[in-house]
Design a protein around this motif. Sequence first.
Motif, PDB file in Angstrom:
ATOM      1  N   GLN A   1      -8.786 -38.328 -33.805  1.00 21.05           N
ATOM      2  CA  GLN A   1      -8.569 -40.081 -34.071  1.00 21.05           C
ATOM      3  C   GLN A   1      -8.790 -40.588 -33.143  1.00 21.05           C
TER       4      GLN A   1
ATOM      5  N   VAL B   1      -3.864 -44.524 -27.486  1.00 19.67           N
ATOM      6  CA  VAL B   1      -3.459 -45.227 -27.836  1.00 19.67           C
ATOM      7  C   VAL B   1      -4.662 -45.911 -26.333  1.00 19.67           C
TER       8      VAL B   1
ATOM      9  N   ILE C   1      -5.879 -45.691 -31.635  1.00 16.27           N
ATOM     10  CA  ILE C   1      -5.625 -47.338 -31.932  1.00 16.27           C
ATOM     11  C   ILE C   1      -4.953 -48.257 -30.724  1.00 16.27           C
ATOM     12  N   GLN C   2      -4.430 -49.318 -31.265  1.00 17.54           N
ATOM     13  CA  GLN C   2      -3.544 -50.342 -30.907  1.00 17.54           C
ATOM     14  C   GLN C   2      -2.255 -50.382 -30.875  1.00 17.54           C
TER      15      GLN C   2
ATOM     16  N   SER D   1       0.424 -51.781 -31.457  1.00 23.42           N
ATOM     17  CA  SER D   1       0.855 -52.266 -32.472  1.00 23.42           C
ATOM     18  C   SER D   1       0.628 -51.832 -33.605  1.00 23.42           C
ATOM     19  N   HIS D   2      -0.078 -51.228 -34.282  1.00 26.44           N
ATOM     20  CA  HIS D   2      -0.520 -50.471 -35.203  1.00 26.44           C
ATOM     21  C   HIS D   2       0.032 -49.247 -35.458  1.00 26.44           C
ATOM     22  N   LEU D   3       1.205 -48.997 -34.181  1.00 30.61           N
ATOM     23  CA  LEU D   3       2.119 -47.724 -34.615  1.00 30.61           C
ATOM     24  C   LEU D   3       2.977 -47.767 -35.362  1.00 30.61           C
ATOM     25  N   THR D   4       2.995 -46.810 -36.609  1.00 33.44           N
ATOM     26  CA  THR D   4       4.233 -46.817 -37.481  1.00 33.44           C
ATOM     27  C   THR D   4       5.434 -46.338 -37.149  1.00 33.44           C
ATOM     28  N   ASP D   5       6.950 -46.396 -37.591  1.00 39.48           N
ATOM     29  CA  ASP D   5       7.942 -46.429 -37.094  1.00 39.48           C
ATOM     30  C   ASP D   5       8.199 -44.696 -37.483  1.00 39.48           C
TER      31      ASP D   5
END
Length: 246
Positions: free
Chosen positions: A55, A76, A58-59, A61-65
């Motif tokens: 993948q 990241v 990602i940032q 801040s875009h991490l899910t719980d």
Amino acid sequence: MVKSFLMRFYNRKLAAGALVTVVVFSILIKLGLWQLSRSEEKVQMEQMMTQRAQQPPIQLSHLTDEAIVNPNGLIVQLEVLPLKEHYILLDNQSFNGQVGYLALQLVRTEGHRFILFEVGFIPAPRLRDVLPVVQWLEQPFAFTGRLYRKSENPLSKELLLEEGSPSRIQNLNITQLSAHWNTPIELFVVQPIEENWRYPQPWQPIPLGSEKHLGYAVQWFGMATALFFFSLFLLFRLLKQGGIHD
């Protein structure tokens, strides 16, 4: 009468041996089944690690719980600011046959989140009282990194921090470290993915692959099979010798 007493004693001893054999056989089977279940878990983990490695970054801040609970292998993109005098050396680490420390330092992201940054593995000096010299991160740093969360050792999970700079610790207990530094640190570590990074990085997403657990399962089942046939052999031998009578 004496013969009858000896036969009863013999049969009781035989029954006790059979009971022990059944117990050991059950334990071996349970160990084999447990290793099979661990192998299946590792297959799922390997598939997840492969997907995450493919993948795009990602940032943070875009991490899910859900991702925060299980961040291992997530890629990241970060820009961080090192915080001075927030250095730790995780004791009792090894890499390629060497004993040493895992050096980590506290950094702050653009979104004002605090994360432990893995500097890497540092060989230990010969004297216990001497700490190694580490080339810490000193300037703002933009990089691509891999997240991971070290599993806890249920037998030893206390931080056991020794005051100093850097501070030597025995276990990476981030909750206790947060309390010590009075800083809300994220419960994962970021490992830089950089060519020719200054220090080795010993952490691997899956240190023991599914094929290892499968091999262990085969060993346990093999031992159970050997015990079963050996017990049958002894039983038939005793029957043949007339060792069991009414």
